[in-house]
Enzyme design. Structure first.
Site, PDB file in Angstrom:
ATOM      1  N   HIS A 299       0.738  -1.219   0.167  1.00 18.28           N
ATOM      2  CA  HIS A 299      -0.084   0.001   0.061  1.00 18.28           C
ATOM      3  C   HIS A 299       0.819   1.267   0.122  1.00 18.28           C
ATOM      4  O   HIS A 299       1.977   1.195   0.434  1.00 18.28           O
ATOM      5  CB  HIS A 299      -0.958   0.015   0.987  1.00 18.28           C
ATOM      6  CG  HIS A 299      -0.417  -0.008   2.440  1.00 18.28           C
ATOM      7  ND1 HIS A 299      -0.081   1.238   2.997  1.00 18.28           N
ATOM      8  CD2 HIS A 299       0.103  -0.971   3.382  1.00 18.28           C
ATOM      9  CE1 HIS A 299       0.698   1.004   4.395  1.00 18.28           C
ATOM     10  NE2 HIS A 299       0.716  -0.088   4.283  1.00 18.28           N
TER      11      HIS A 299
ATOM     12  N   ASP B  51      -0.793   4.445   1.052  1.00 14.47           N
ATOM     13  CA  ASP B  51      -1.099   5.178   1.544  1.00 14.47           C
ATOM     14  C   ASP B  51      -0.330   5.265   3.043  1.00 14.47           C
ATOM     15  O   ASP B  51       0.195   4.363   3.619  1.00 14.47           O
ATOM     16  CB  ASP B  51      -2.849   5.024   2.078  1.00 14.47           C
ATOM     17  CG  ASP B  51      -3.074   3.639   2.754  1.00 14.47           C
ATOM     18  OD1 ASP B  51      -2.398   2.750   2.287  1.00 14.47           O
ATOM     19  OD2 ASP B  51      -3.868   3.670   3.699  1.00 14.47           O
TER      20      ASP B  51
ATOM     21  N   ASP C 267       6.750   1.846   6.317  1.00 11.42           N
ATOM     22  CA  ASP C 267       5.339   1.335   6.319  1.00 11.42           C
ATOM     23  C   ASP C 267       4.509   2.018   5.374  1.00 11.42           C
ATOM     24  O   ASP C 267       4.083   2.994   5.765  1.00 11.42           O
ATOM     25  CB  ASP C 267       4.639   1.456   7.613  1.00 11.42           C
ATOM     26  CG  ASP C 267       3.259   0.943   7.817  1.00 11.42           C
ATOM     27  OD1 ASP C 267       2.902   0.006   6.719  1.00 11.42           O
ATOM     28  OD2 ASP C 267       2.484   1.194   8.620  1.00 11.42           O
TER      29      ASP C 267
ATOM     30  N   GLU D 138      -4.844   0.909   2.769  1.00  9.84           N
ATOM     31  CA  GLU D 138      -4.833  -0.107   3.873  1.00  9.84           C
ATOM     32  C   GLU D 138      -4.880   0.264   5.277  1.00  9.84           C
ATOM     33  O   GLU D 138      -5.366  -0.401   6.295  1.00  9.84           O
ATOM     34  CB  GLU D 138      -3.309  -0.741   3.528  1.00  9.84           C
ATOM     35  CG  GLU D 138      -2.897  -1.959   4.645  1.00  9.84           C
ATOM     36  CD  GLU D 138      -2.493  -1.794   6.053  1.00  9.84           C
ATOM     37  OE1 GLU D 138      -2.437  -2.672   6.863  1.00  9.84           O
ATOM     38  OE2 GLU D 138      -2.226  -0.637   6.312  1.00  9.84           O
ATOM     39  N   GLU D 139      -4.476   1.503   5.720  1.00  6.25           N
ATOM     40  CA  GLU D 139      -4.460   2.023   6.808  1.00  6.25           C
ATOM     41  C   GLU D 139      -5.709   2.317   7.507  1.00  6.25           C
ATOM     42  O   GLU D 139      -5.862   2.604   8.682  1.00  6.25           O
ATOM     43  CB  GLU D 139      -3.329   3.521   6.945  1.00  6.25           C
ATOM     44  CG  GLU D 139      -1.944   3.142   6.655  1.00  6.25           C
ATOM     45  CD  GLU D 139      -1.314   2.321   7.648  1.00  6.25           C
ATOM     46  OE1 GLU D 139      -1.759   1.988   8.530  1.00  6.25           O
ATOM     47  OE2 GLU D 139       0.031   2.205   7.291  1.00  6.25           O
TER      48      GLU D 139
ATOM     49  N   GLU E 234       3.488  -7.053   3.775  1.00  5.72           N
ATOM     50  CA  GLU E 234       3.916  -6.935   5.174  1.00  5.72           C
ATOM     51  C   GLU E 234       3.327  -7.685   5.991  1.00  5.72           C
ATOM     52  O   GLU E 234       2.409  -8.445   5.928  1.00  5.72           O
ATOM     53  CB  GLU E 234       3.644  -5.246   5.442  1.00  5.72           C
ATOM     54  CG  GLU E 234       2.112  -5.025   5.655  1.00  5.72           C
ATOM     55  CD  GLU E 234       1.936  -3.561   5.743  1.00  5.72           C
ATOM     56  OE1 GLU E 234       2.742  -2.754   6.072  1.00  5.72           O
ATOM     57  OE2 GLU E 234       0.653  -3.209   5.577  1.00  5.72           O
TER      58      GLU E 234
END
Length: 442
Positions: A75, A77, A107, A141-142, A169
């Site tokens: 991702h 974002d 991340d 994703e977040e 991840e």
């Protein structure tokens, strides 16, 4: 000039400079940049979006048909950097002191960069992988994946036909224990099971003493939750992990870790292990944290209803009904529990598919002879939970050779997030090696 895919730190700088803080995300410009790179490199791609401002990109590197397709997903974002003190601005992508600095370097724009660079390298070298390689750049994703992985799995599952393994991840980074250099490779993850607990009792005027009401029940419940653990569950994934961690240790330390696998001794050993035990605790239990209290409307009115939000995380192979039963055993059989949200319907299977693990471990040892690869479970969730609905086994594998002062999990979402420039080369080389070798999977 050296192509950008041979300068992964430079490519990461460019991705970091797109402010894709989620919410709102605004991943479109970043995804378009990746699309332009792939087009220039001769790799076909398509854009799939629920919202044009939140697009996903799927590219395909054709393979020789000797292995199932391999999915590389990540991702772009990121979480907010607001109200944090940074040495270098969080969206500058500055290179200083041997690091690339910025939100998303760990991340997970760093990992996405490794994947992009490895695919472009394969194309530039004319290499045909053993099977198709699917490169998936995701939004959202977040904040749960509603515009990203969740949307694609629910609305376009045909895109992933034939895929057995996915690479995402969290894992592949260095973690130091007892002077040894471990590389955890995530093989399973916990899932979210957001839960609301409701307490009811008599209400009334604030001037009249009232005992045993909803607020008192809340207080008793919080005390119980604060001093309690749910039952121990030794899942196959955590057994593999603890056995691998224990293997290289001296006999007395090895024996102590292996005692974790006896549920009658688990909690006692966790307490003895201190901070390391705190890290292992959520991998051996379903867990909860009280996060939000709702109740009361006026200072002189005793509420008749109070609600407590719990962040509940469940182990691979478990379900919300089972963990709610464990909570009732703690709080009493009449407690009102309501499922508020589950982080994707997918739950990691109790028994992970380890078919690609040996190849991933060997790739790490090839890059770092001191590496001790170990299977791992993460207490948090990733987009992997969505792909598990399609029967895809995800591995957390973003290879990063980090110095001891960078503790990966502590650095996530924190100020001064950064990755060594050398780690970007290390990870890109490892990802390219995986593209060459994934056909070796059992």
């Amino acid at each position: 000039m050296t192509p950008i895919h041979e300068r992964p730190a430079g490519l990461l700088q460019q991705l970091v400079r797109f402010d894709t803080t989620n919410p709102p995300g605004n991943e479109a410009a970043c995804v378009r940049y990746v699309a332009d790179l792939l087009q220039q490199g001769g790799i076909d791609y398509r854009i799939i979006a629920k919202d044009e401002a939140r697009p996903n990109l799927l590219a395909r590197l054709p393979g020789a048909g000797q292995a199932p397709p391999l999915l590389l997903y990540g991702h772009v974002d990121v979480v907010t950097a607001a109200d944090q003190q940074w040495t270098h601005p969080p969206f500058s992508g500055a290179i200083a002191d041997g690091y690339v600095w910025g939100r998303g370097t760990l991340d997970m724009k760093g990992g996405v960069t490794m994947m992009i660079a490895a695919c472009l390298r394969a194309r530039a070298h004319g290499f045909t992988p053993p099977g198709d390689v699917l490169l998936l750049v995701l939004a959202d994703e977040e904040v749960g994946g509603r515009y990203g992985a969740g949307y694609l799995v629910n609305e376009h599952p045909e895109l992933f036909e034939g895929v057995r393994f996915g690479i995402g991840e969290v894992g592949g980074y260095t973690s130091y224990l007892r002077g040894r250099k471990y590389y955890p490779i995530q093989v399973a993850e916990k899932s979210g099971c957001g839960t609301m607990v409701t307490f009811r009792g008599p209400g009334g005027h604030g001037s009249m003493p009232l005992r045993g009401g909803a607020m008192a029940q809340l207080g008793r419940a919080l005390q119980i939750l604060d001093r309690s653990r749910l039952p121990v569950h030794v899942t196959p994934g955590v057994r593999l992990m603890i056995e691998a961690l224990a293997g290289p240790l001296p006999a007395d330390e090895r024996e102590q870790l292996l005692r974790l696998l006896d549920p009658a001794q688990t909690d006692q050993v966790l307490d003895q292990l201190g901070e390391f035990g705190r890290w292992l605790e959520p991998l051996l239990h379903n867990t909860f944290n009280a996060t939000i209290v709702q109740g009361g409307h006026k200072s002189n009115v005793v509420p008749s209803e109070v609600r407590l939000r719990l962040d509940v995380r469940i182990l691979p192979g478990q379900d919300c009904d089972k963990v709610h039963g464990e909570l009732r055993d703690l709080l009493g059989p009449d407690v009102e529990l309501e499922l508020q949200r589950m982080g994707g319907k997918g739950v990691s299977p109790e028994q992970p598919d380890m078919g690609l693990f040996a190849t991933l471990a060997d790739v790490l040892r090839q890059g770092d002879p001191d590496a001790i690869p170990v299977p791992a479970i993460t207490p948090a969730g990733t987009d992997g939970r969505w792909f598990s609905q399609l029967g895809i086994q995800s591995y957390g594998f973003l290879p990063m050779d980090l110095p001891p002062e960078i503790e990966f999990m502590s650095a996530l979402h924190a100020a001064d997030e950064r990755i060594p420039v050398a780690s970007m080369d290390f990870g890109t080389n490892a990802m390219y090696s995986l593209i060459q070798r994934f056909g070796e999977a059992e």
